[in-house]
Design an enzyme around this catalytic site. Structure first.
Site, PDB file in Angstrom:
ATOM      1  N   ARG A 103      41.738  73.876   5.234  1.00 31.73           N
ATOM      2  CA  ARG A 103      43.071  73.394   5.622  1.00 31.73           C
ATOM      3  C   ARG A 103      44.005  73.752   4.484  1.00 31.73           C
ATOM      4  O   ARG A 103      43.822  73.296   3.361  1.00 31.73           O
ATOM      5  CB  ARG A 103      43.064  71.883   5.878  1.00 31.73           C
ATOM      6  CG  ARG A 103      44.466  71.326   6.064  1.00 31.73           C
ATOM      7  CD  ARG A 103      44.502  69.894   6.579  1.00 31.73           C
ATOM      8  NE  ARG A 103      44.158  69.825   7.987  1.00 31.73           N
ATOM      9  CZ  ARG A 103      44.504  68.834   8.791  1.00 31.73           C
ATOM     10  NH1 ARG A 103      45.210  67.807   8.321  1.00 31.73           N
ATOM     11  NH2 ARG A 103      44.156  68.841  10.055  1.00 31.73           N
ATOM     12  N   CYS A 262      48.593  65.273  18.919  1.00 29.18           N
ATOM     13  CA  CYS A 262      47.430  65.530  18.054  1.00 29.18           C
ATOM     14  C   CYS A 262      47.220  64.425  17.027  1.00 29.18           C
ATOM     15  O   CYS A 262      46.132  64.284  16.492  1.00 29.18           O
ATOM     16  CB  CYS A 262      47.579  66.882  17.384  1.00 29.18           C
ATOM     17  SG  CYS A 262      48.993  66.992  16.284  1.00 29.18           S
ATOM     18  N   ARG A 290      38.003  65.419  19.287  1.00 28.35           N
ATOM     19  CA  ARG A 290      37.907  66.280  18.099  1.00 28.35           C
ATOM     20  C   ARG A 290      36.450  66.323  17.624  1.00 28.35           C
ATOM     21  O   ARG A 290      35.929  67.364  17.290  1.00 28.35           O
ATOM     22  CB  ARG A 290      38.796  65.746  16.954  1.00 28.35           C
ATOM     23  CG  ARG A 290      40.293  65.708  17.213  1.00 28.35           C
ATOM     24  CD  ARG A 290      40.899  67.070  17.444  1.00 28.35           C
ATOM     25  NE  ARG A 290      40.610  68.024  16.394  1.00 28.35           N
ATOM     26  CZ  ARG A 290      41.231  68.121  15.211  1.00 28.35           C
ATOM     27  NH1 ARG A 290      42.241  67.317  14.937  1.00 28.35           N
ATOM     28  NH2 ARG A 290      40.894  69.028  14.316  1.00 28.35           N
TER      29      ARG A 290
HETATM   30  N1   CP Z   1      45.302  66.036  14.349  1.00 20.47           N
HETATM   31  C1   CP Z   1      44.844  66.257  13.102  1.00 20.47           C
HETATM   32  O1   CP Z   1      44.497  67.375  12.706  1.00 20.47           O
HETATM   33  O2   CP Z   1      44.779  65.133  12.347  1.00 20.47           O
HETATM   34  P1   CP Z   1      44.468  65.070  10.788  1.00 20.47           P
HETATM   35  O3   CP Z   1      45.671  65.653  10.066  1.00 20.47           O
HETATM   36  O4   CP Z   1      44.298  63.604  10.521  1.00 20.47           O
HETATM   37  O5   CP Z   1      43.235  65.863  10.500  1.00 20.47           O
HETATM   38  N1  NVA Z   2      52.083  69.773  12.900  1.00 17.69           N
HETATM   39  C1  NVA Z   2      51.381  68.780  12.122  1.00 17.69           C
HETATM   40  C2  NVA Z   2      50.012  68.579  12.673  1.00 17.69           C
HETATM   41  C3  NVA Z   2      49.199  67.542  11.949  1.00 17.69           C
HETATM   42  C4  NVA Z   2      47.795  67.429  12.487  1.00 17.69           C
HETATM   43  C5  NVA Z   2      51.330  69.196  10.670  1.00 17.69           C
HETATM   44  O1  NVA Z   2      51.093  70.365  10.389  1.00 17.69           O
HETATM   45  O2  NVA Z   2      51.549  68.327   9.813  1.00 17.69           O
END
Ligand code: CP
Ligand code: NVA
Length: 309
Positions: A103, A262, A290
């Site tokens: 991430r 989400c 998820r």
């Molecule tokens: N929806 C999602 O990816 O949540 P997190 O940021 O908590 O992982």
């Molecule tokens: N669009 C949001 C999604 C979080 C899961 C972000 O990138 O913060």
């Protein structure tokens, strides 16, 4: 040959379908208590530069449930923070691990890791994409609506990473996608145009949320300021005025429409409490899926034998 999942376009239509069916099958086994330790002896690392609740915990738990191990890292606590290159990091981690979930911010970072890694690299959210989110959302939509064919999916709000992944999903699958975004917050033109050229059905951008959701089977929204955009939050709150998914917008969709988000949500901004907690909301089932989807993804990419059964 190792496979990565950096964007949904890395998968063919047939592979998406097979993955969703595998996710359904493993969810059934989970319910029956018959999951097998198909990833015993395997280790996954999570390398996260942004916060996470769902992605992090669901990947960890999915790995444990399949008998594997997990190492959780932030770039800050690795030598990446002291200028070790992404290429060397990928080369070394490949000697220890069986898979890596990343991430991060710029997509170029995960692309570089994937280029030099000998193990599967999975996008756990970048500035441009969130493929695992939308693939598991497709699992939720299939559970609630059956066949995806011809479904009208609406996106209301920011043309962000999750929206881009929905656009890529619509490039591969027989759904109609209509997005309503305020001026200046549209999805990237090149992502939209590439998907439109591939899509079996329509992918269309409009301004008016009411137009996007008219007759929709699925309504999707997300935060107005994503991670990394915190300093734009005040401006965005003004610019997104009128883009809240609330009861009056929901009533323009089909009566049995489902609402997805989400998460994390900012209640009272992009979505009202009434909708989030109302009968059309599939949001917490969506969050649960998820876990079920990550299990299937790991089983497939890390070479479990869940393909059988
Ligand atoms: N929806 C999602 O990816 O949540 P997190 O940021 O908590 O992982
Ligand atoms: N669009 C949001 C999604 C979080 C899961 C972000 O990138 O913060």
């Amino acid at each position: 040959m190792k496979r990565d999942l950096l964007t949904i376009l890395d998968l063919s239509t047939e592979e998406i379908d097979a993955l969703l069916r595998r996710a359904d099958r493993l969810k059934k086994q989970w319910r029956q208590g018959t999951l097998r330790p198909t990833l015993a002896g395997k280790t996954l690392a999570l390398l996260f530069d942004k916060p996470s609740t769902r992605t992090r915990v669901s990947f960890q738990v999915a790995m444990y449930q399949l008998g594997g191990q997990v190492v959780v890292l932030t770039a800050q606590e690795t030598q990446l923070s002291r200028d070790e290159s992404l290429a060397d990091t990928a080369r070394v981690l490949s000697r220890y691990l069986d898979g890596l979930v990343v991430r991060t911010f710029a997509d170029a970072r995960i692309e570089e890791l994937a280029r030099y890694a000998k193990i599967p690299v999975i996008n756990g959210l970048t500035d441009l994409y969130h493929p695992c989110q939308v693939l598991s959302d497709l699992m939720t939509v299939r559970e609630k609506k059956g066949d995806l064919t011809g479904l009208h999916v609406a996106w209301v709000g920011d043309g962000n990473n999750v929206a881009h992944s929905w656009i890529n999903a619509a490039a591969r699958l027989p759904i109609r996608l209509v997005l309503a975004c305020p001026p200046g917050y549209e999805p990237r033109q090149e992502i939209l145009e590439r998907a439109q050229a591939l899509a079996p059905y329509e992918i269309r951008l409009c301004r008016d949320p009411a137009e996007a959701v008219a007759g929709a089977h699925v309504i999707n929204t997300d935060v107005w300021a994503s991670m990394g955009q915190e300093q734009e939050r005040e401006v965005r709150l003004k610019e997104f005025c009128g883009y809240q998914v609330d009861g009056s917008l929901l009533r323009r969709a089909r009566p049995d429409a489902i609402v997805l988000h989400c998460l994390p949500a900012h209640r009272g901004e992009e979505i009202s409490d009434e909708v989030m907690d109302g009968p059309n909301s599939a949001i917490f089932d969506q969050a649960e899926n998820r876990l079920h989807f990550q299990r299937a993804l790991l089983d497939w990419l890390l070479g479990g034998d869940g393909v059988r059964g």
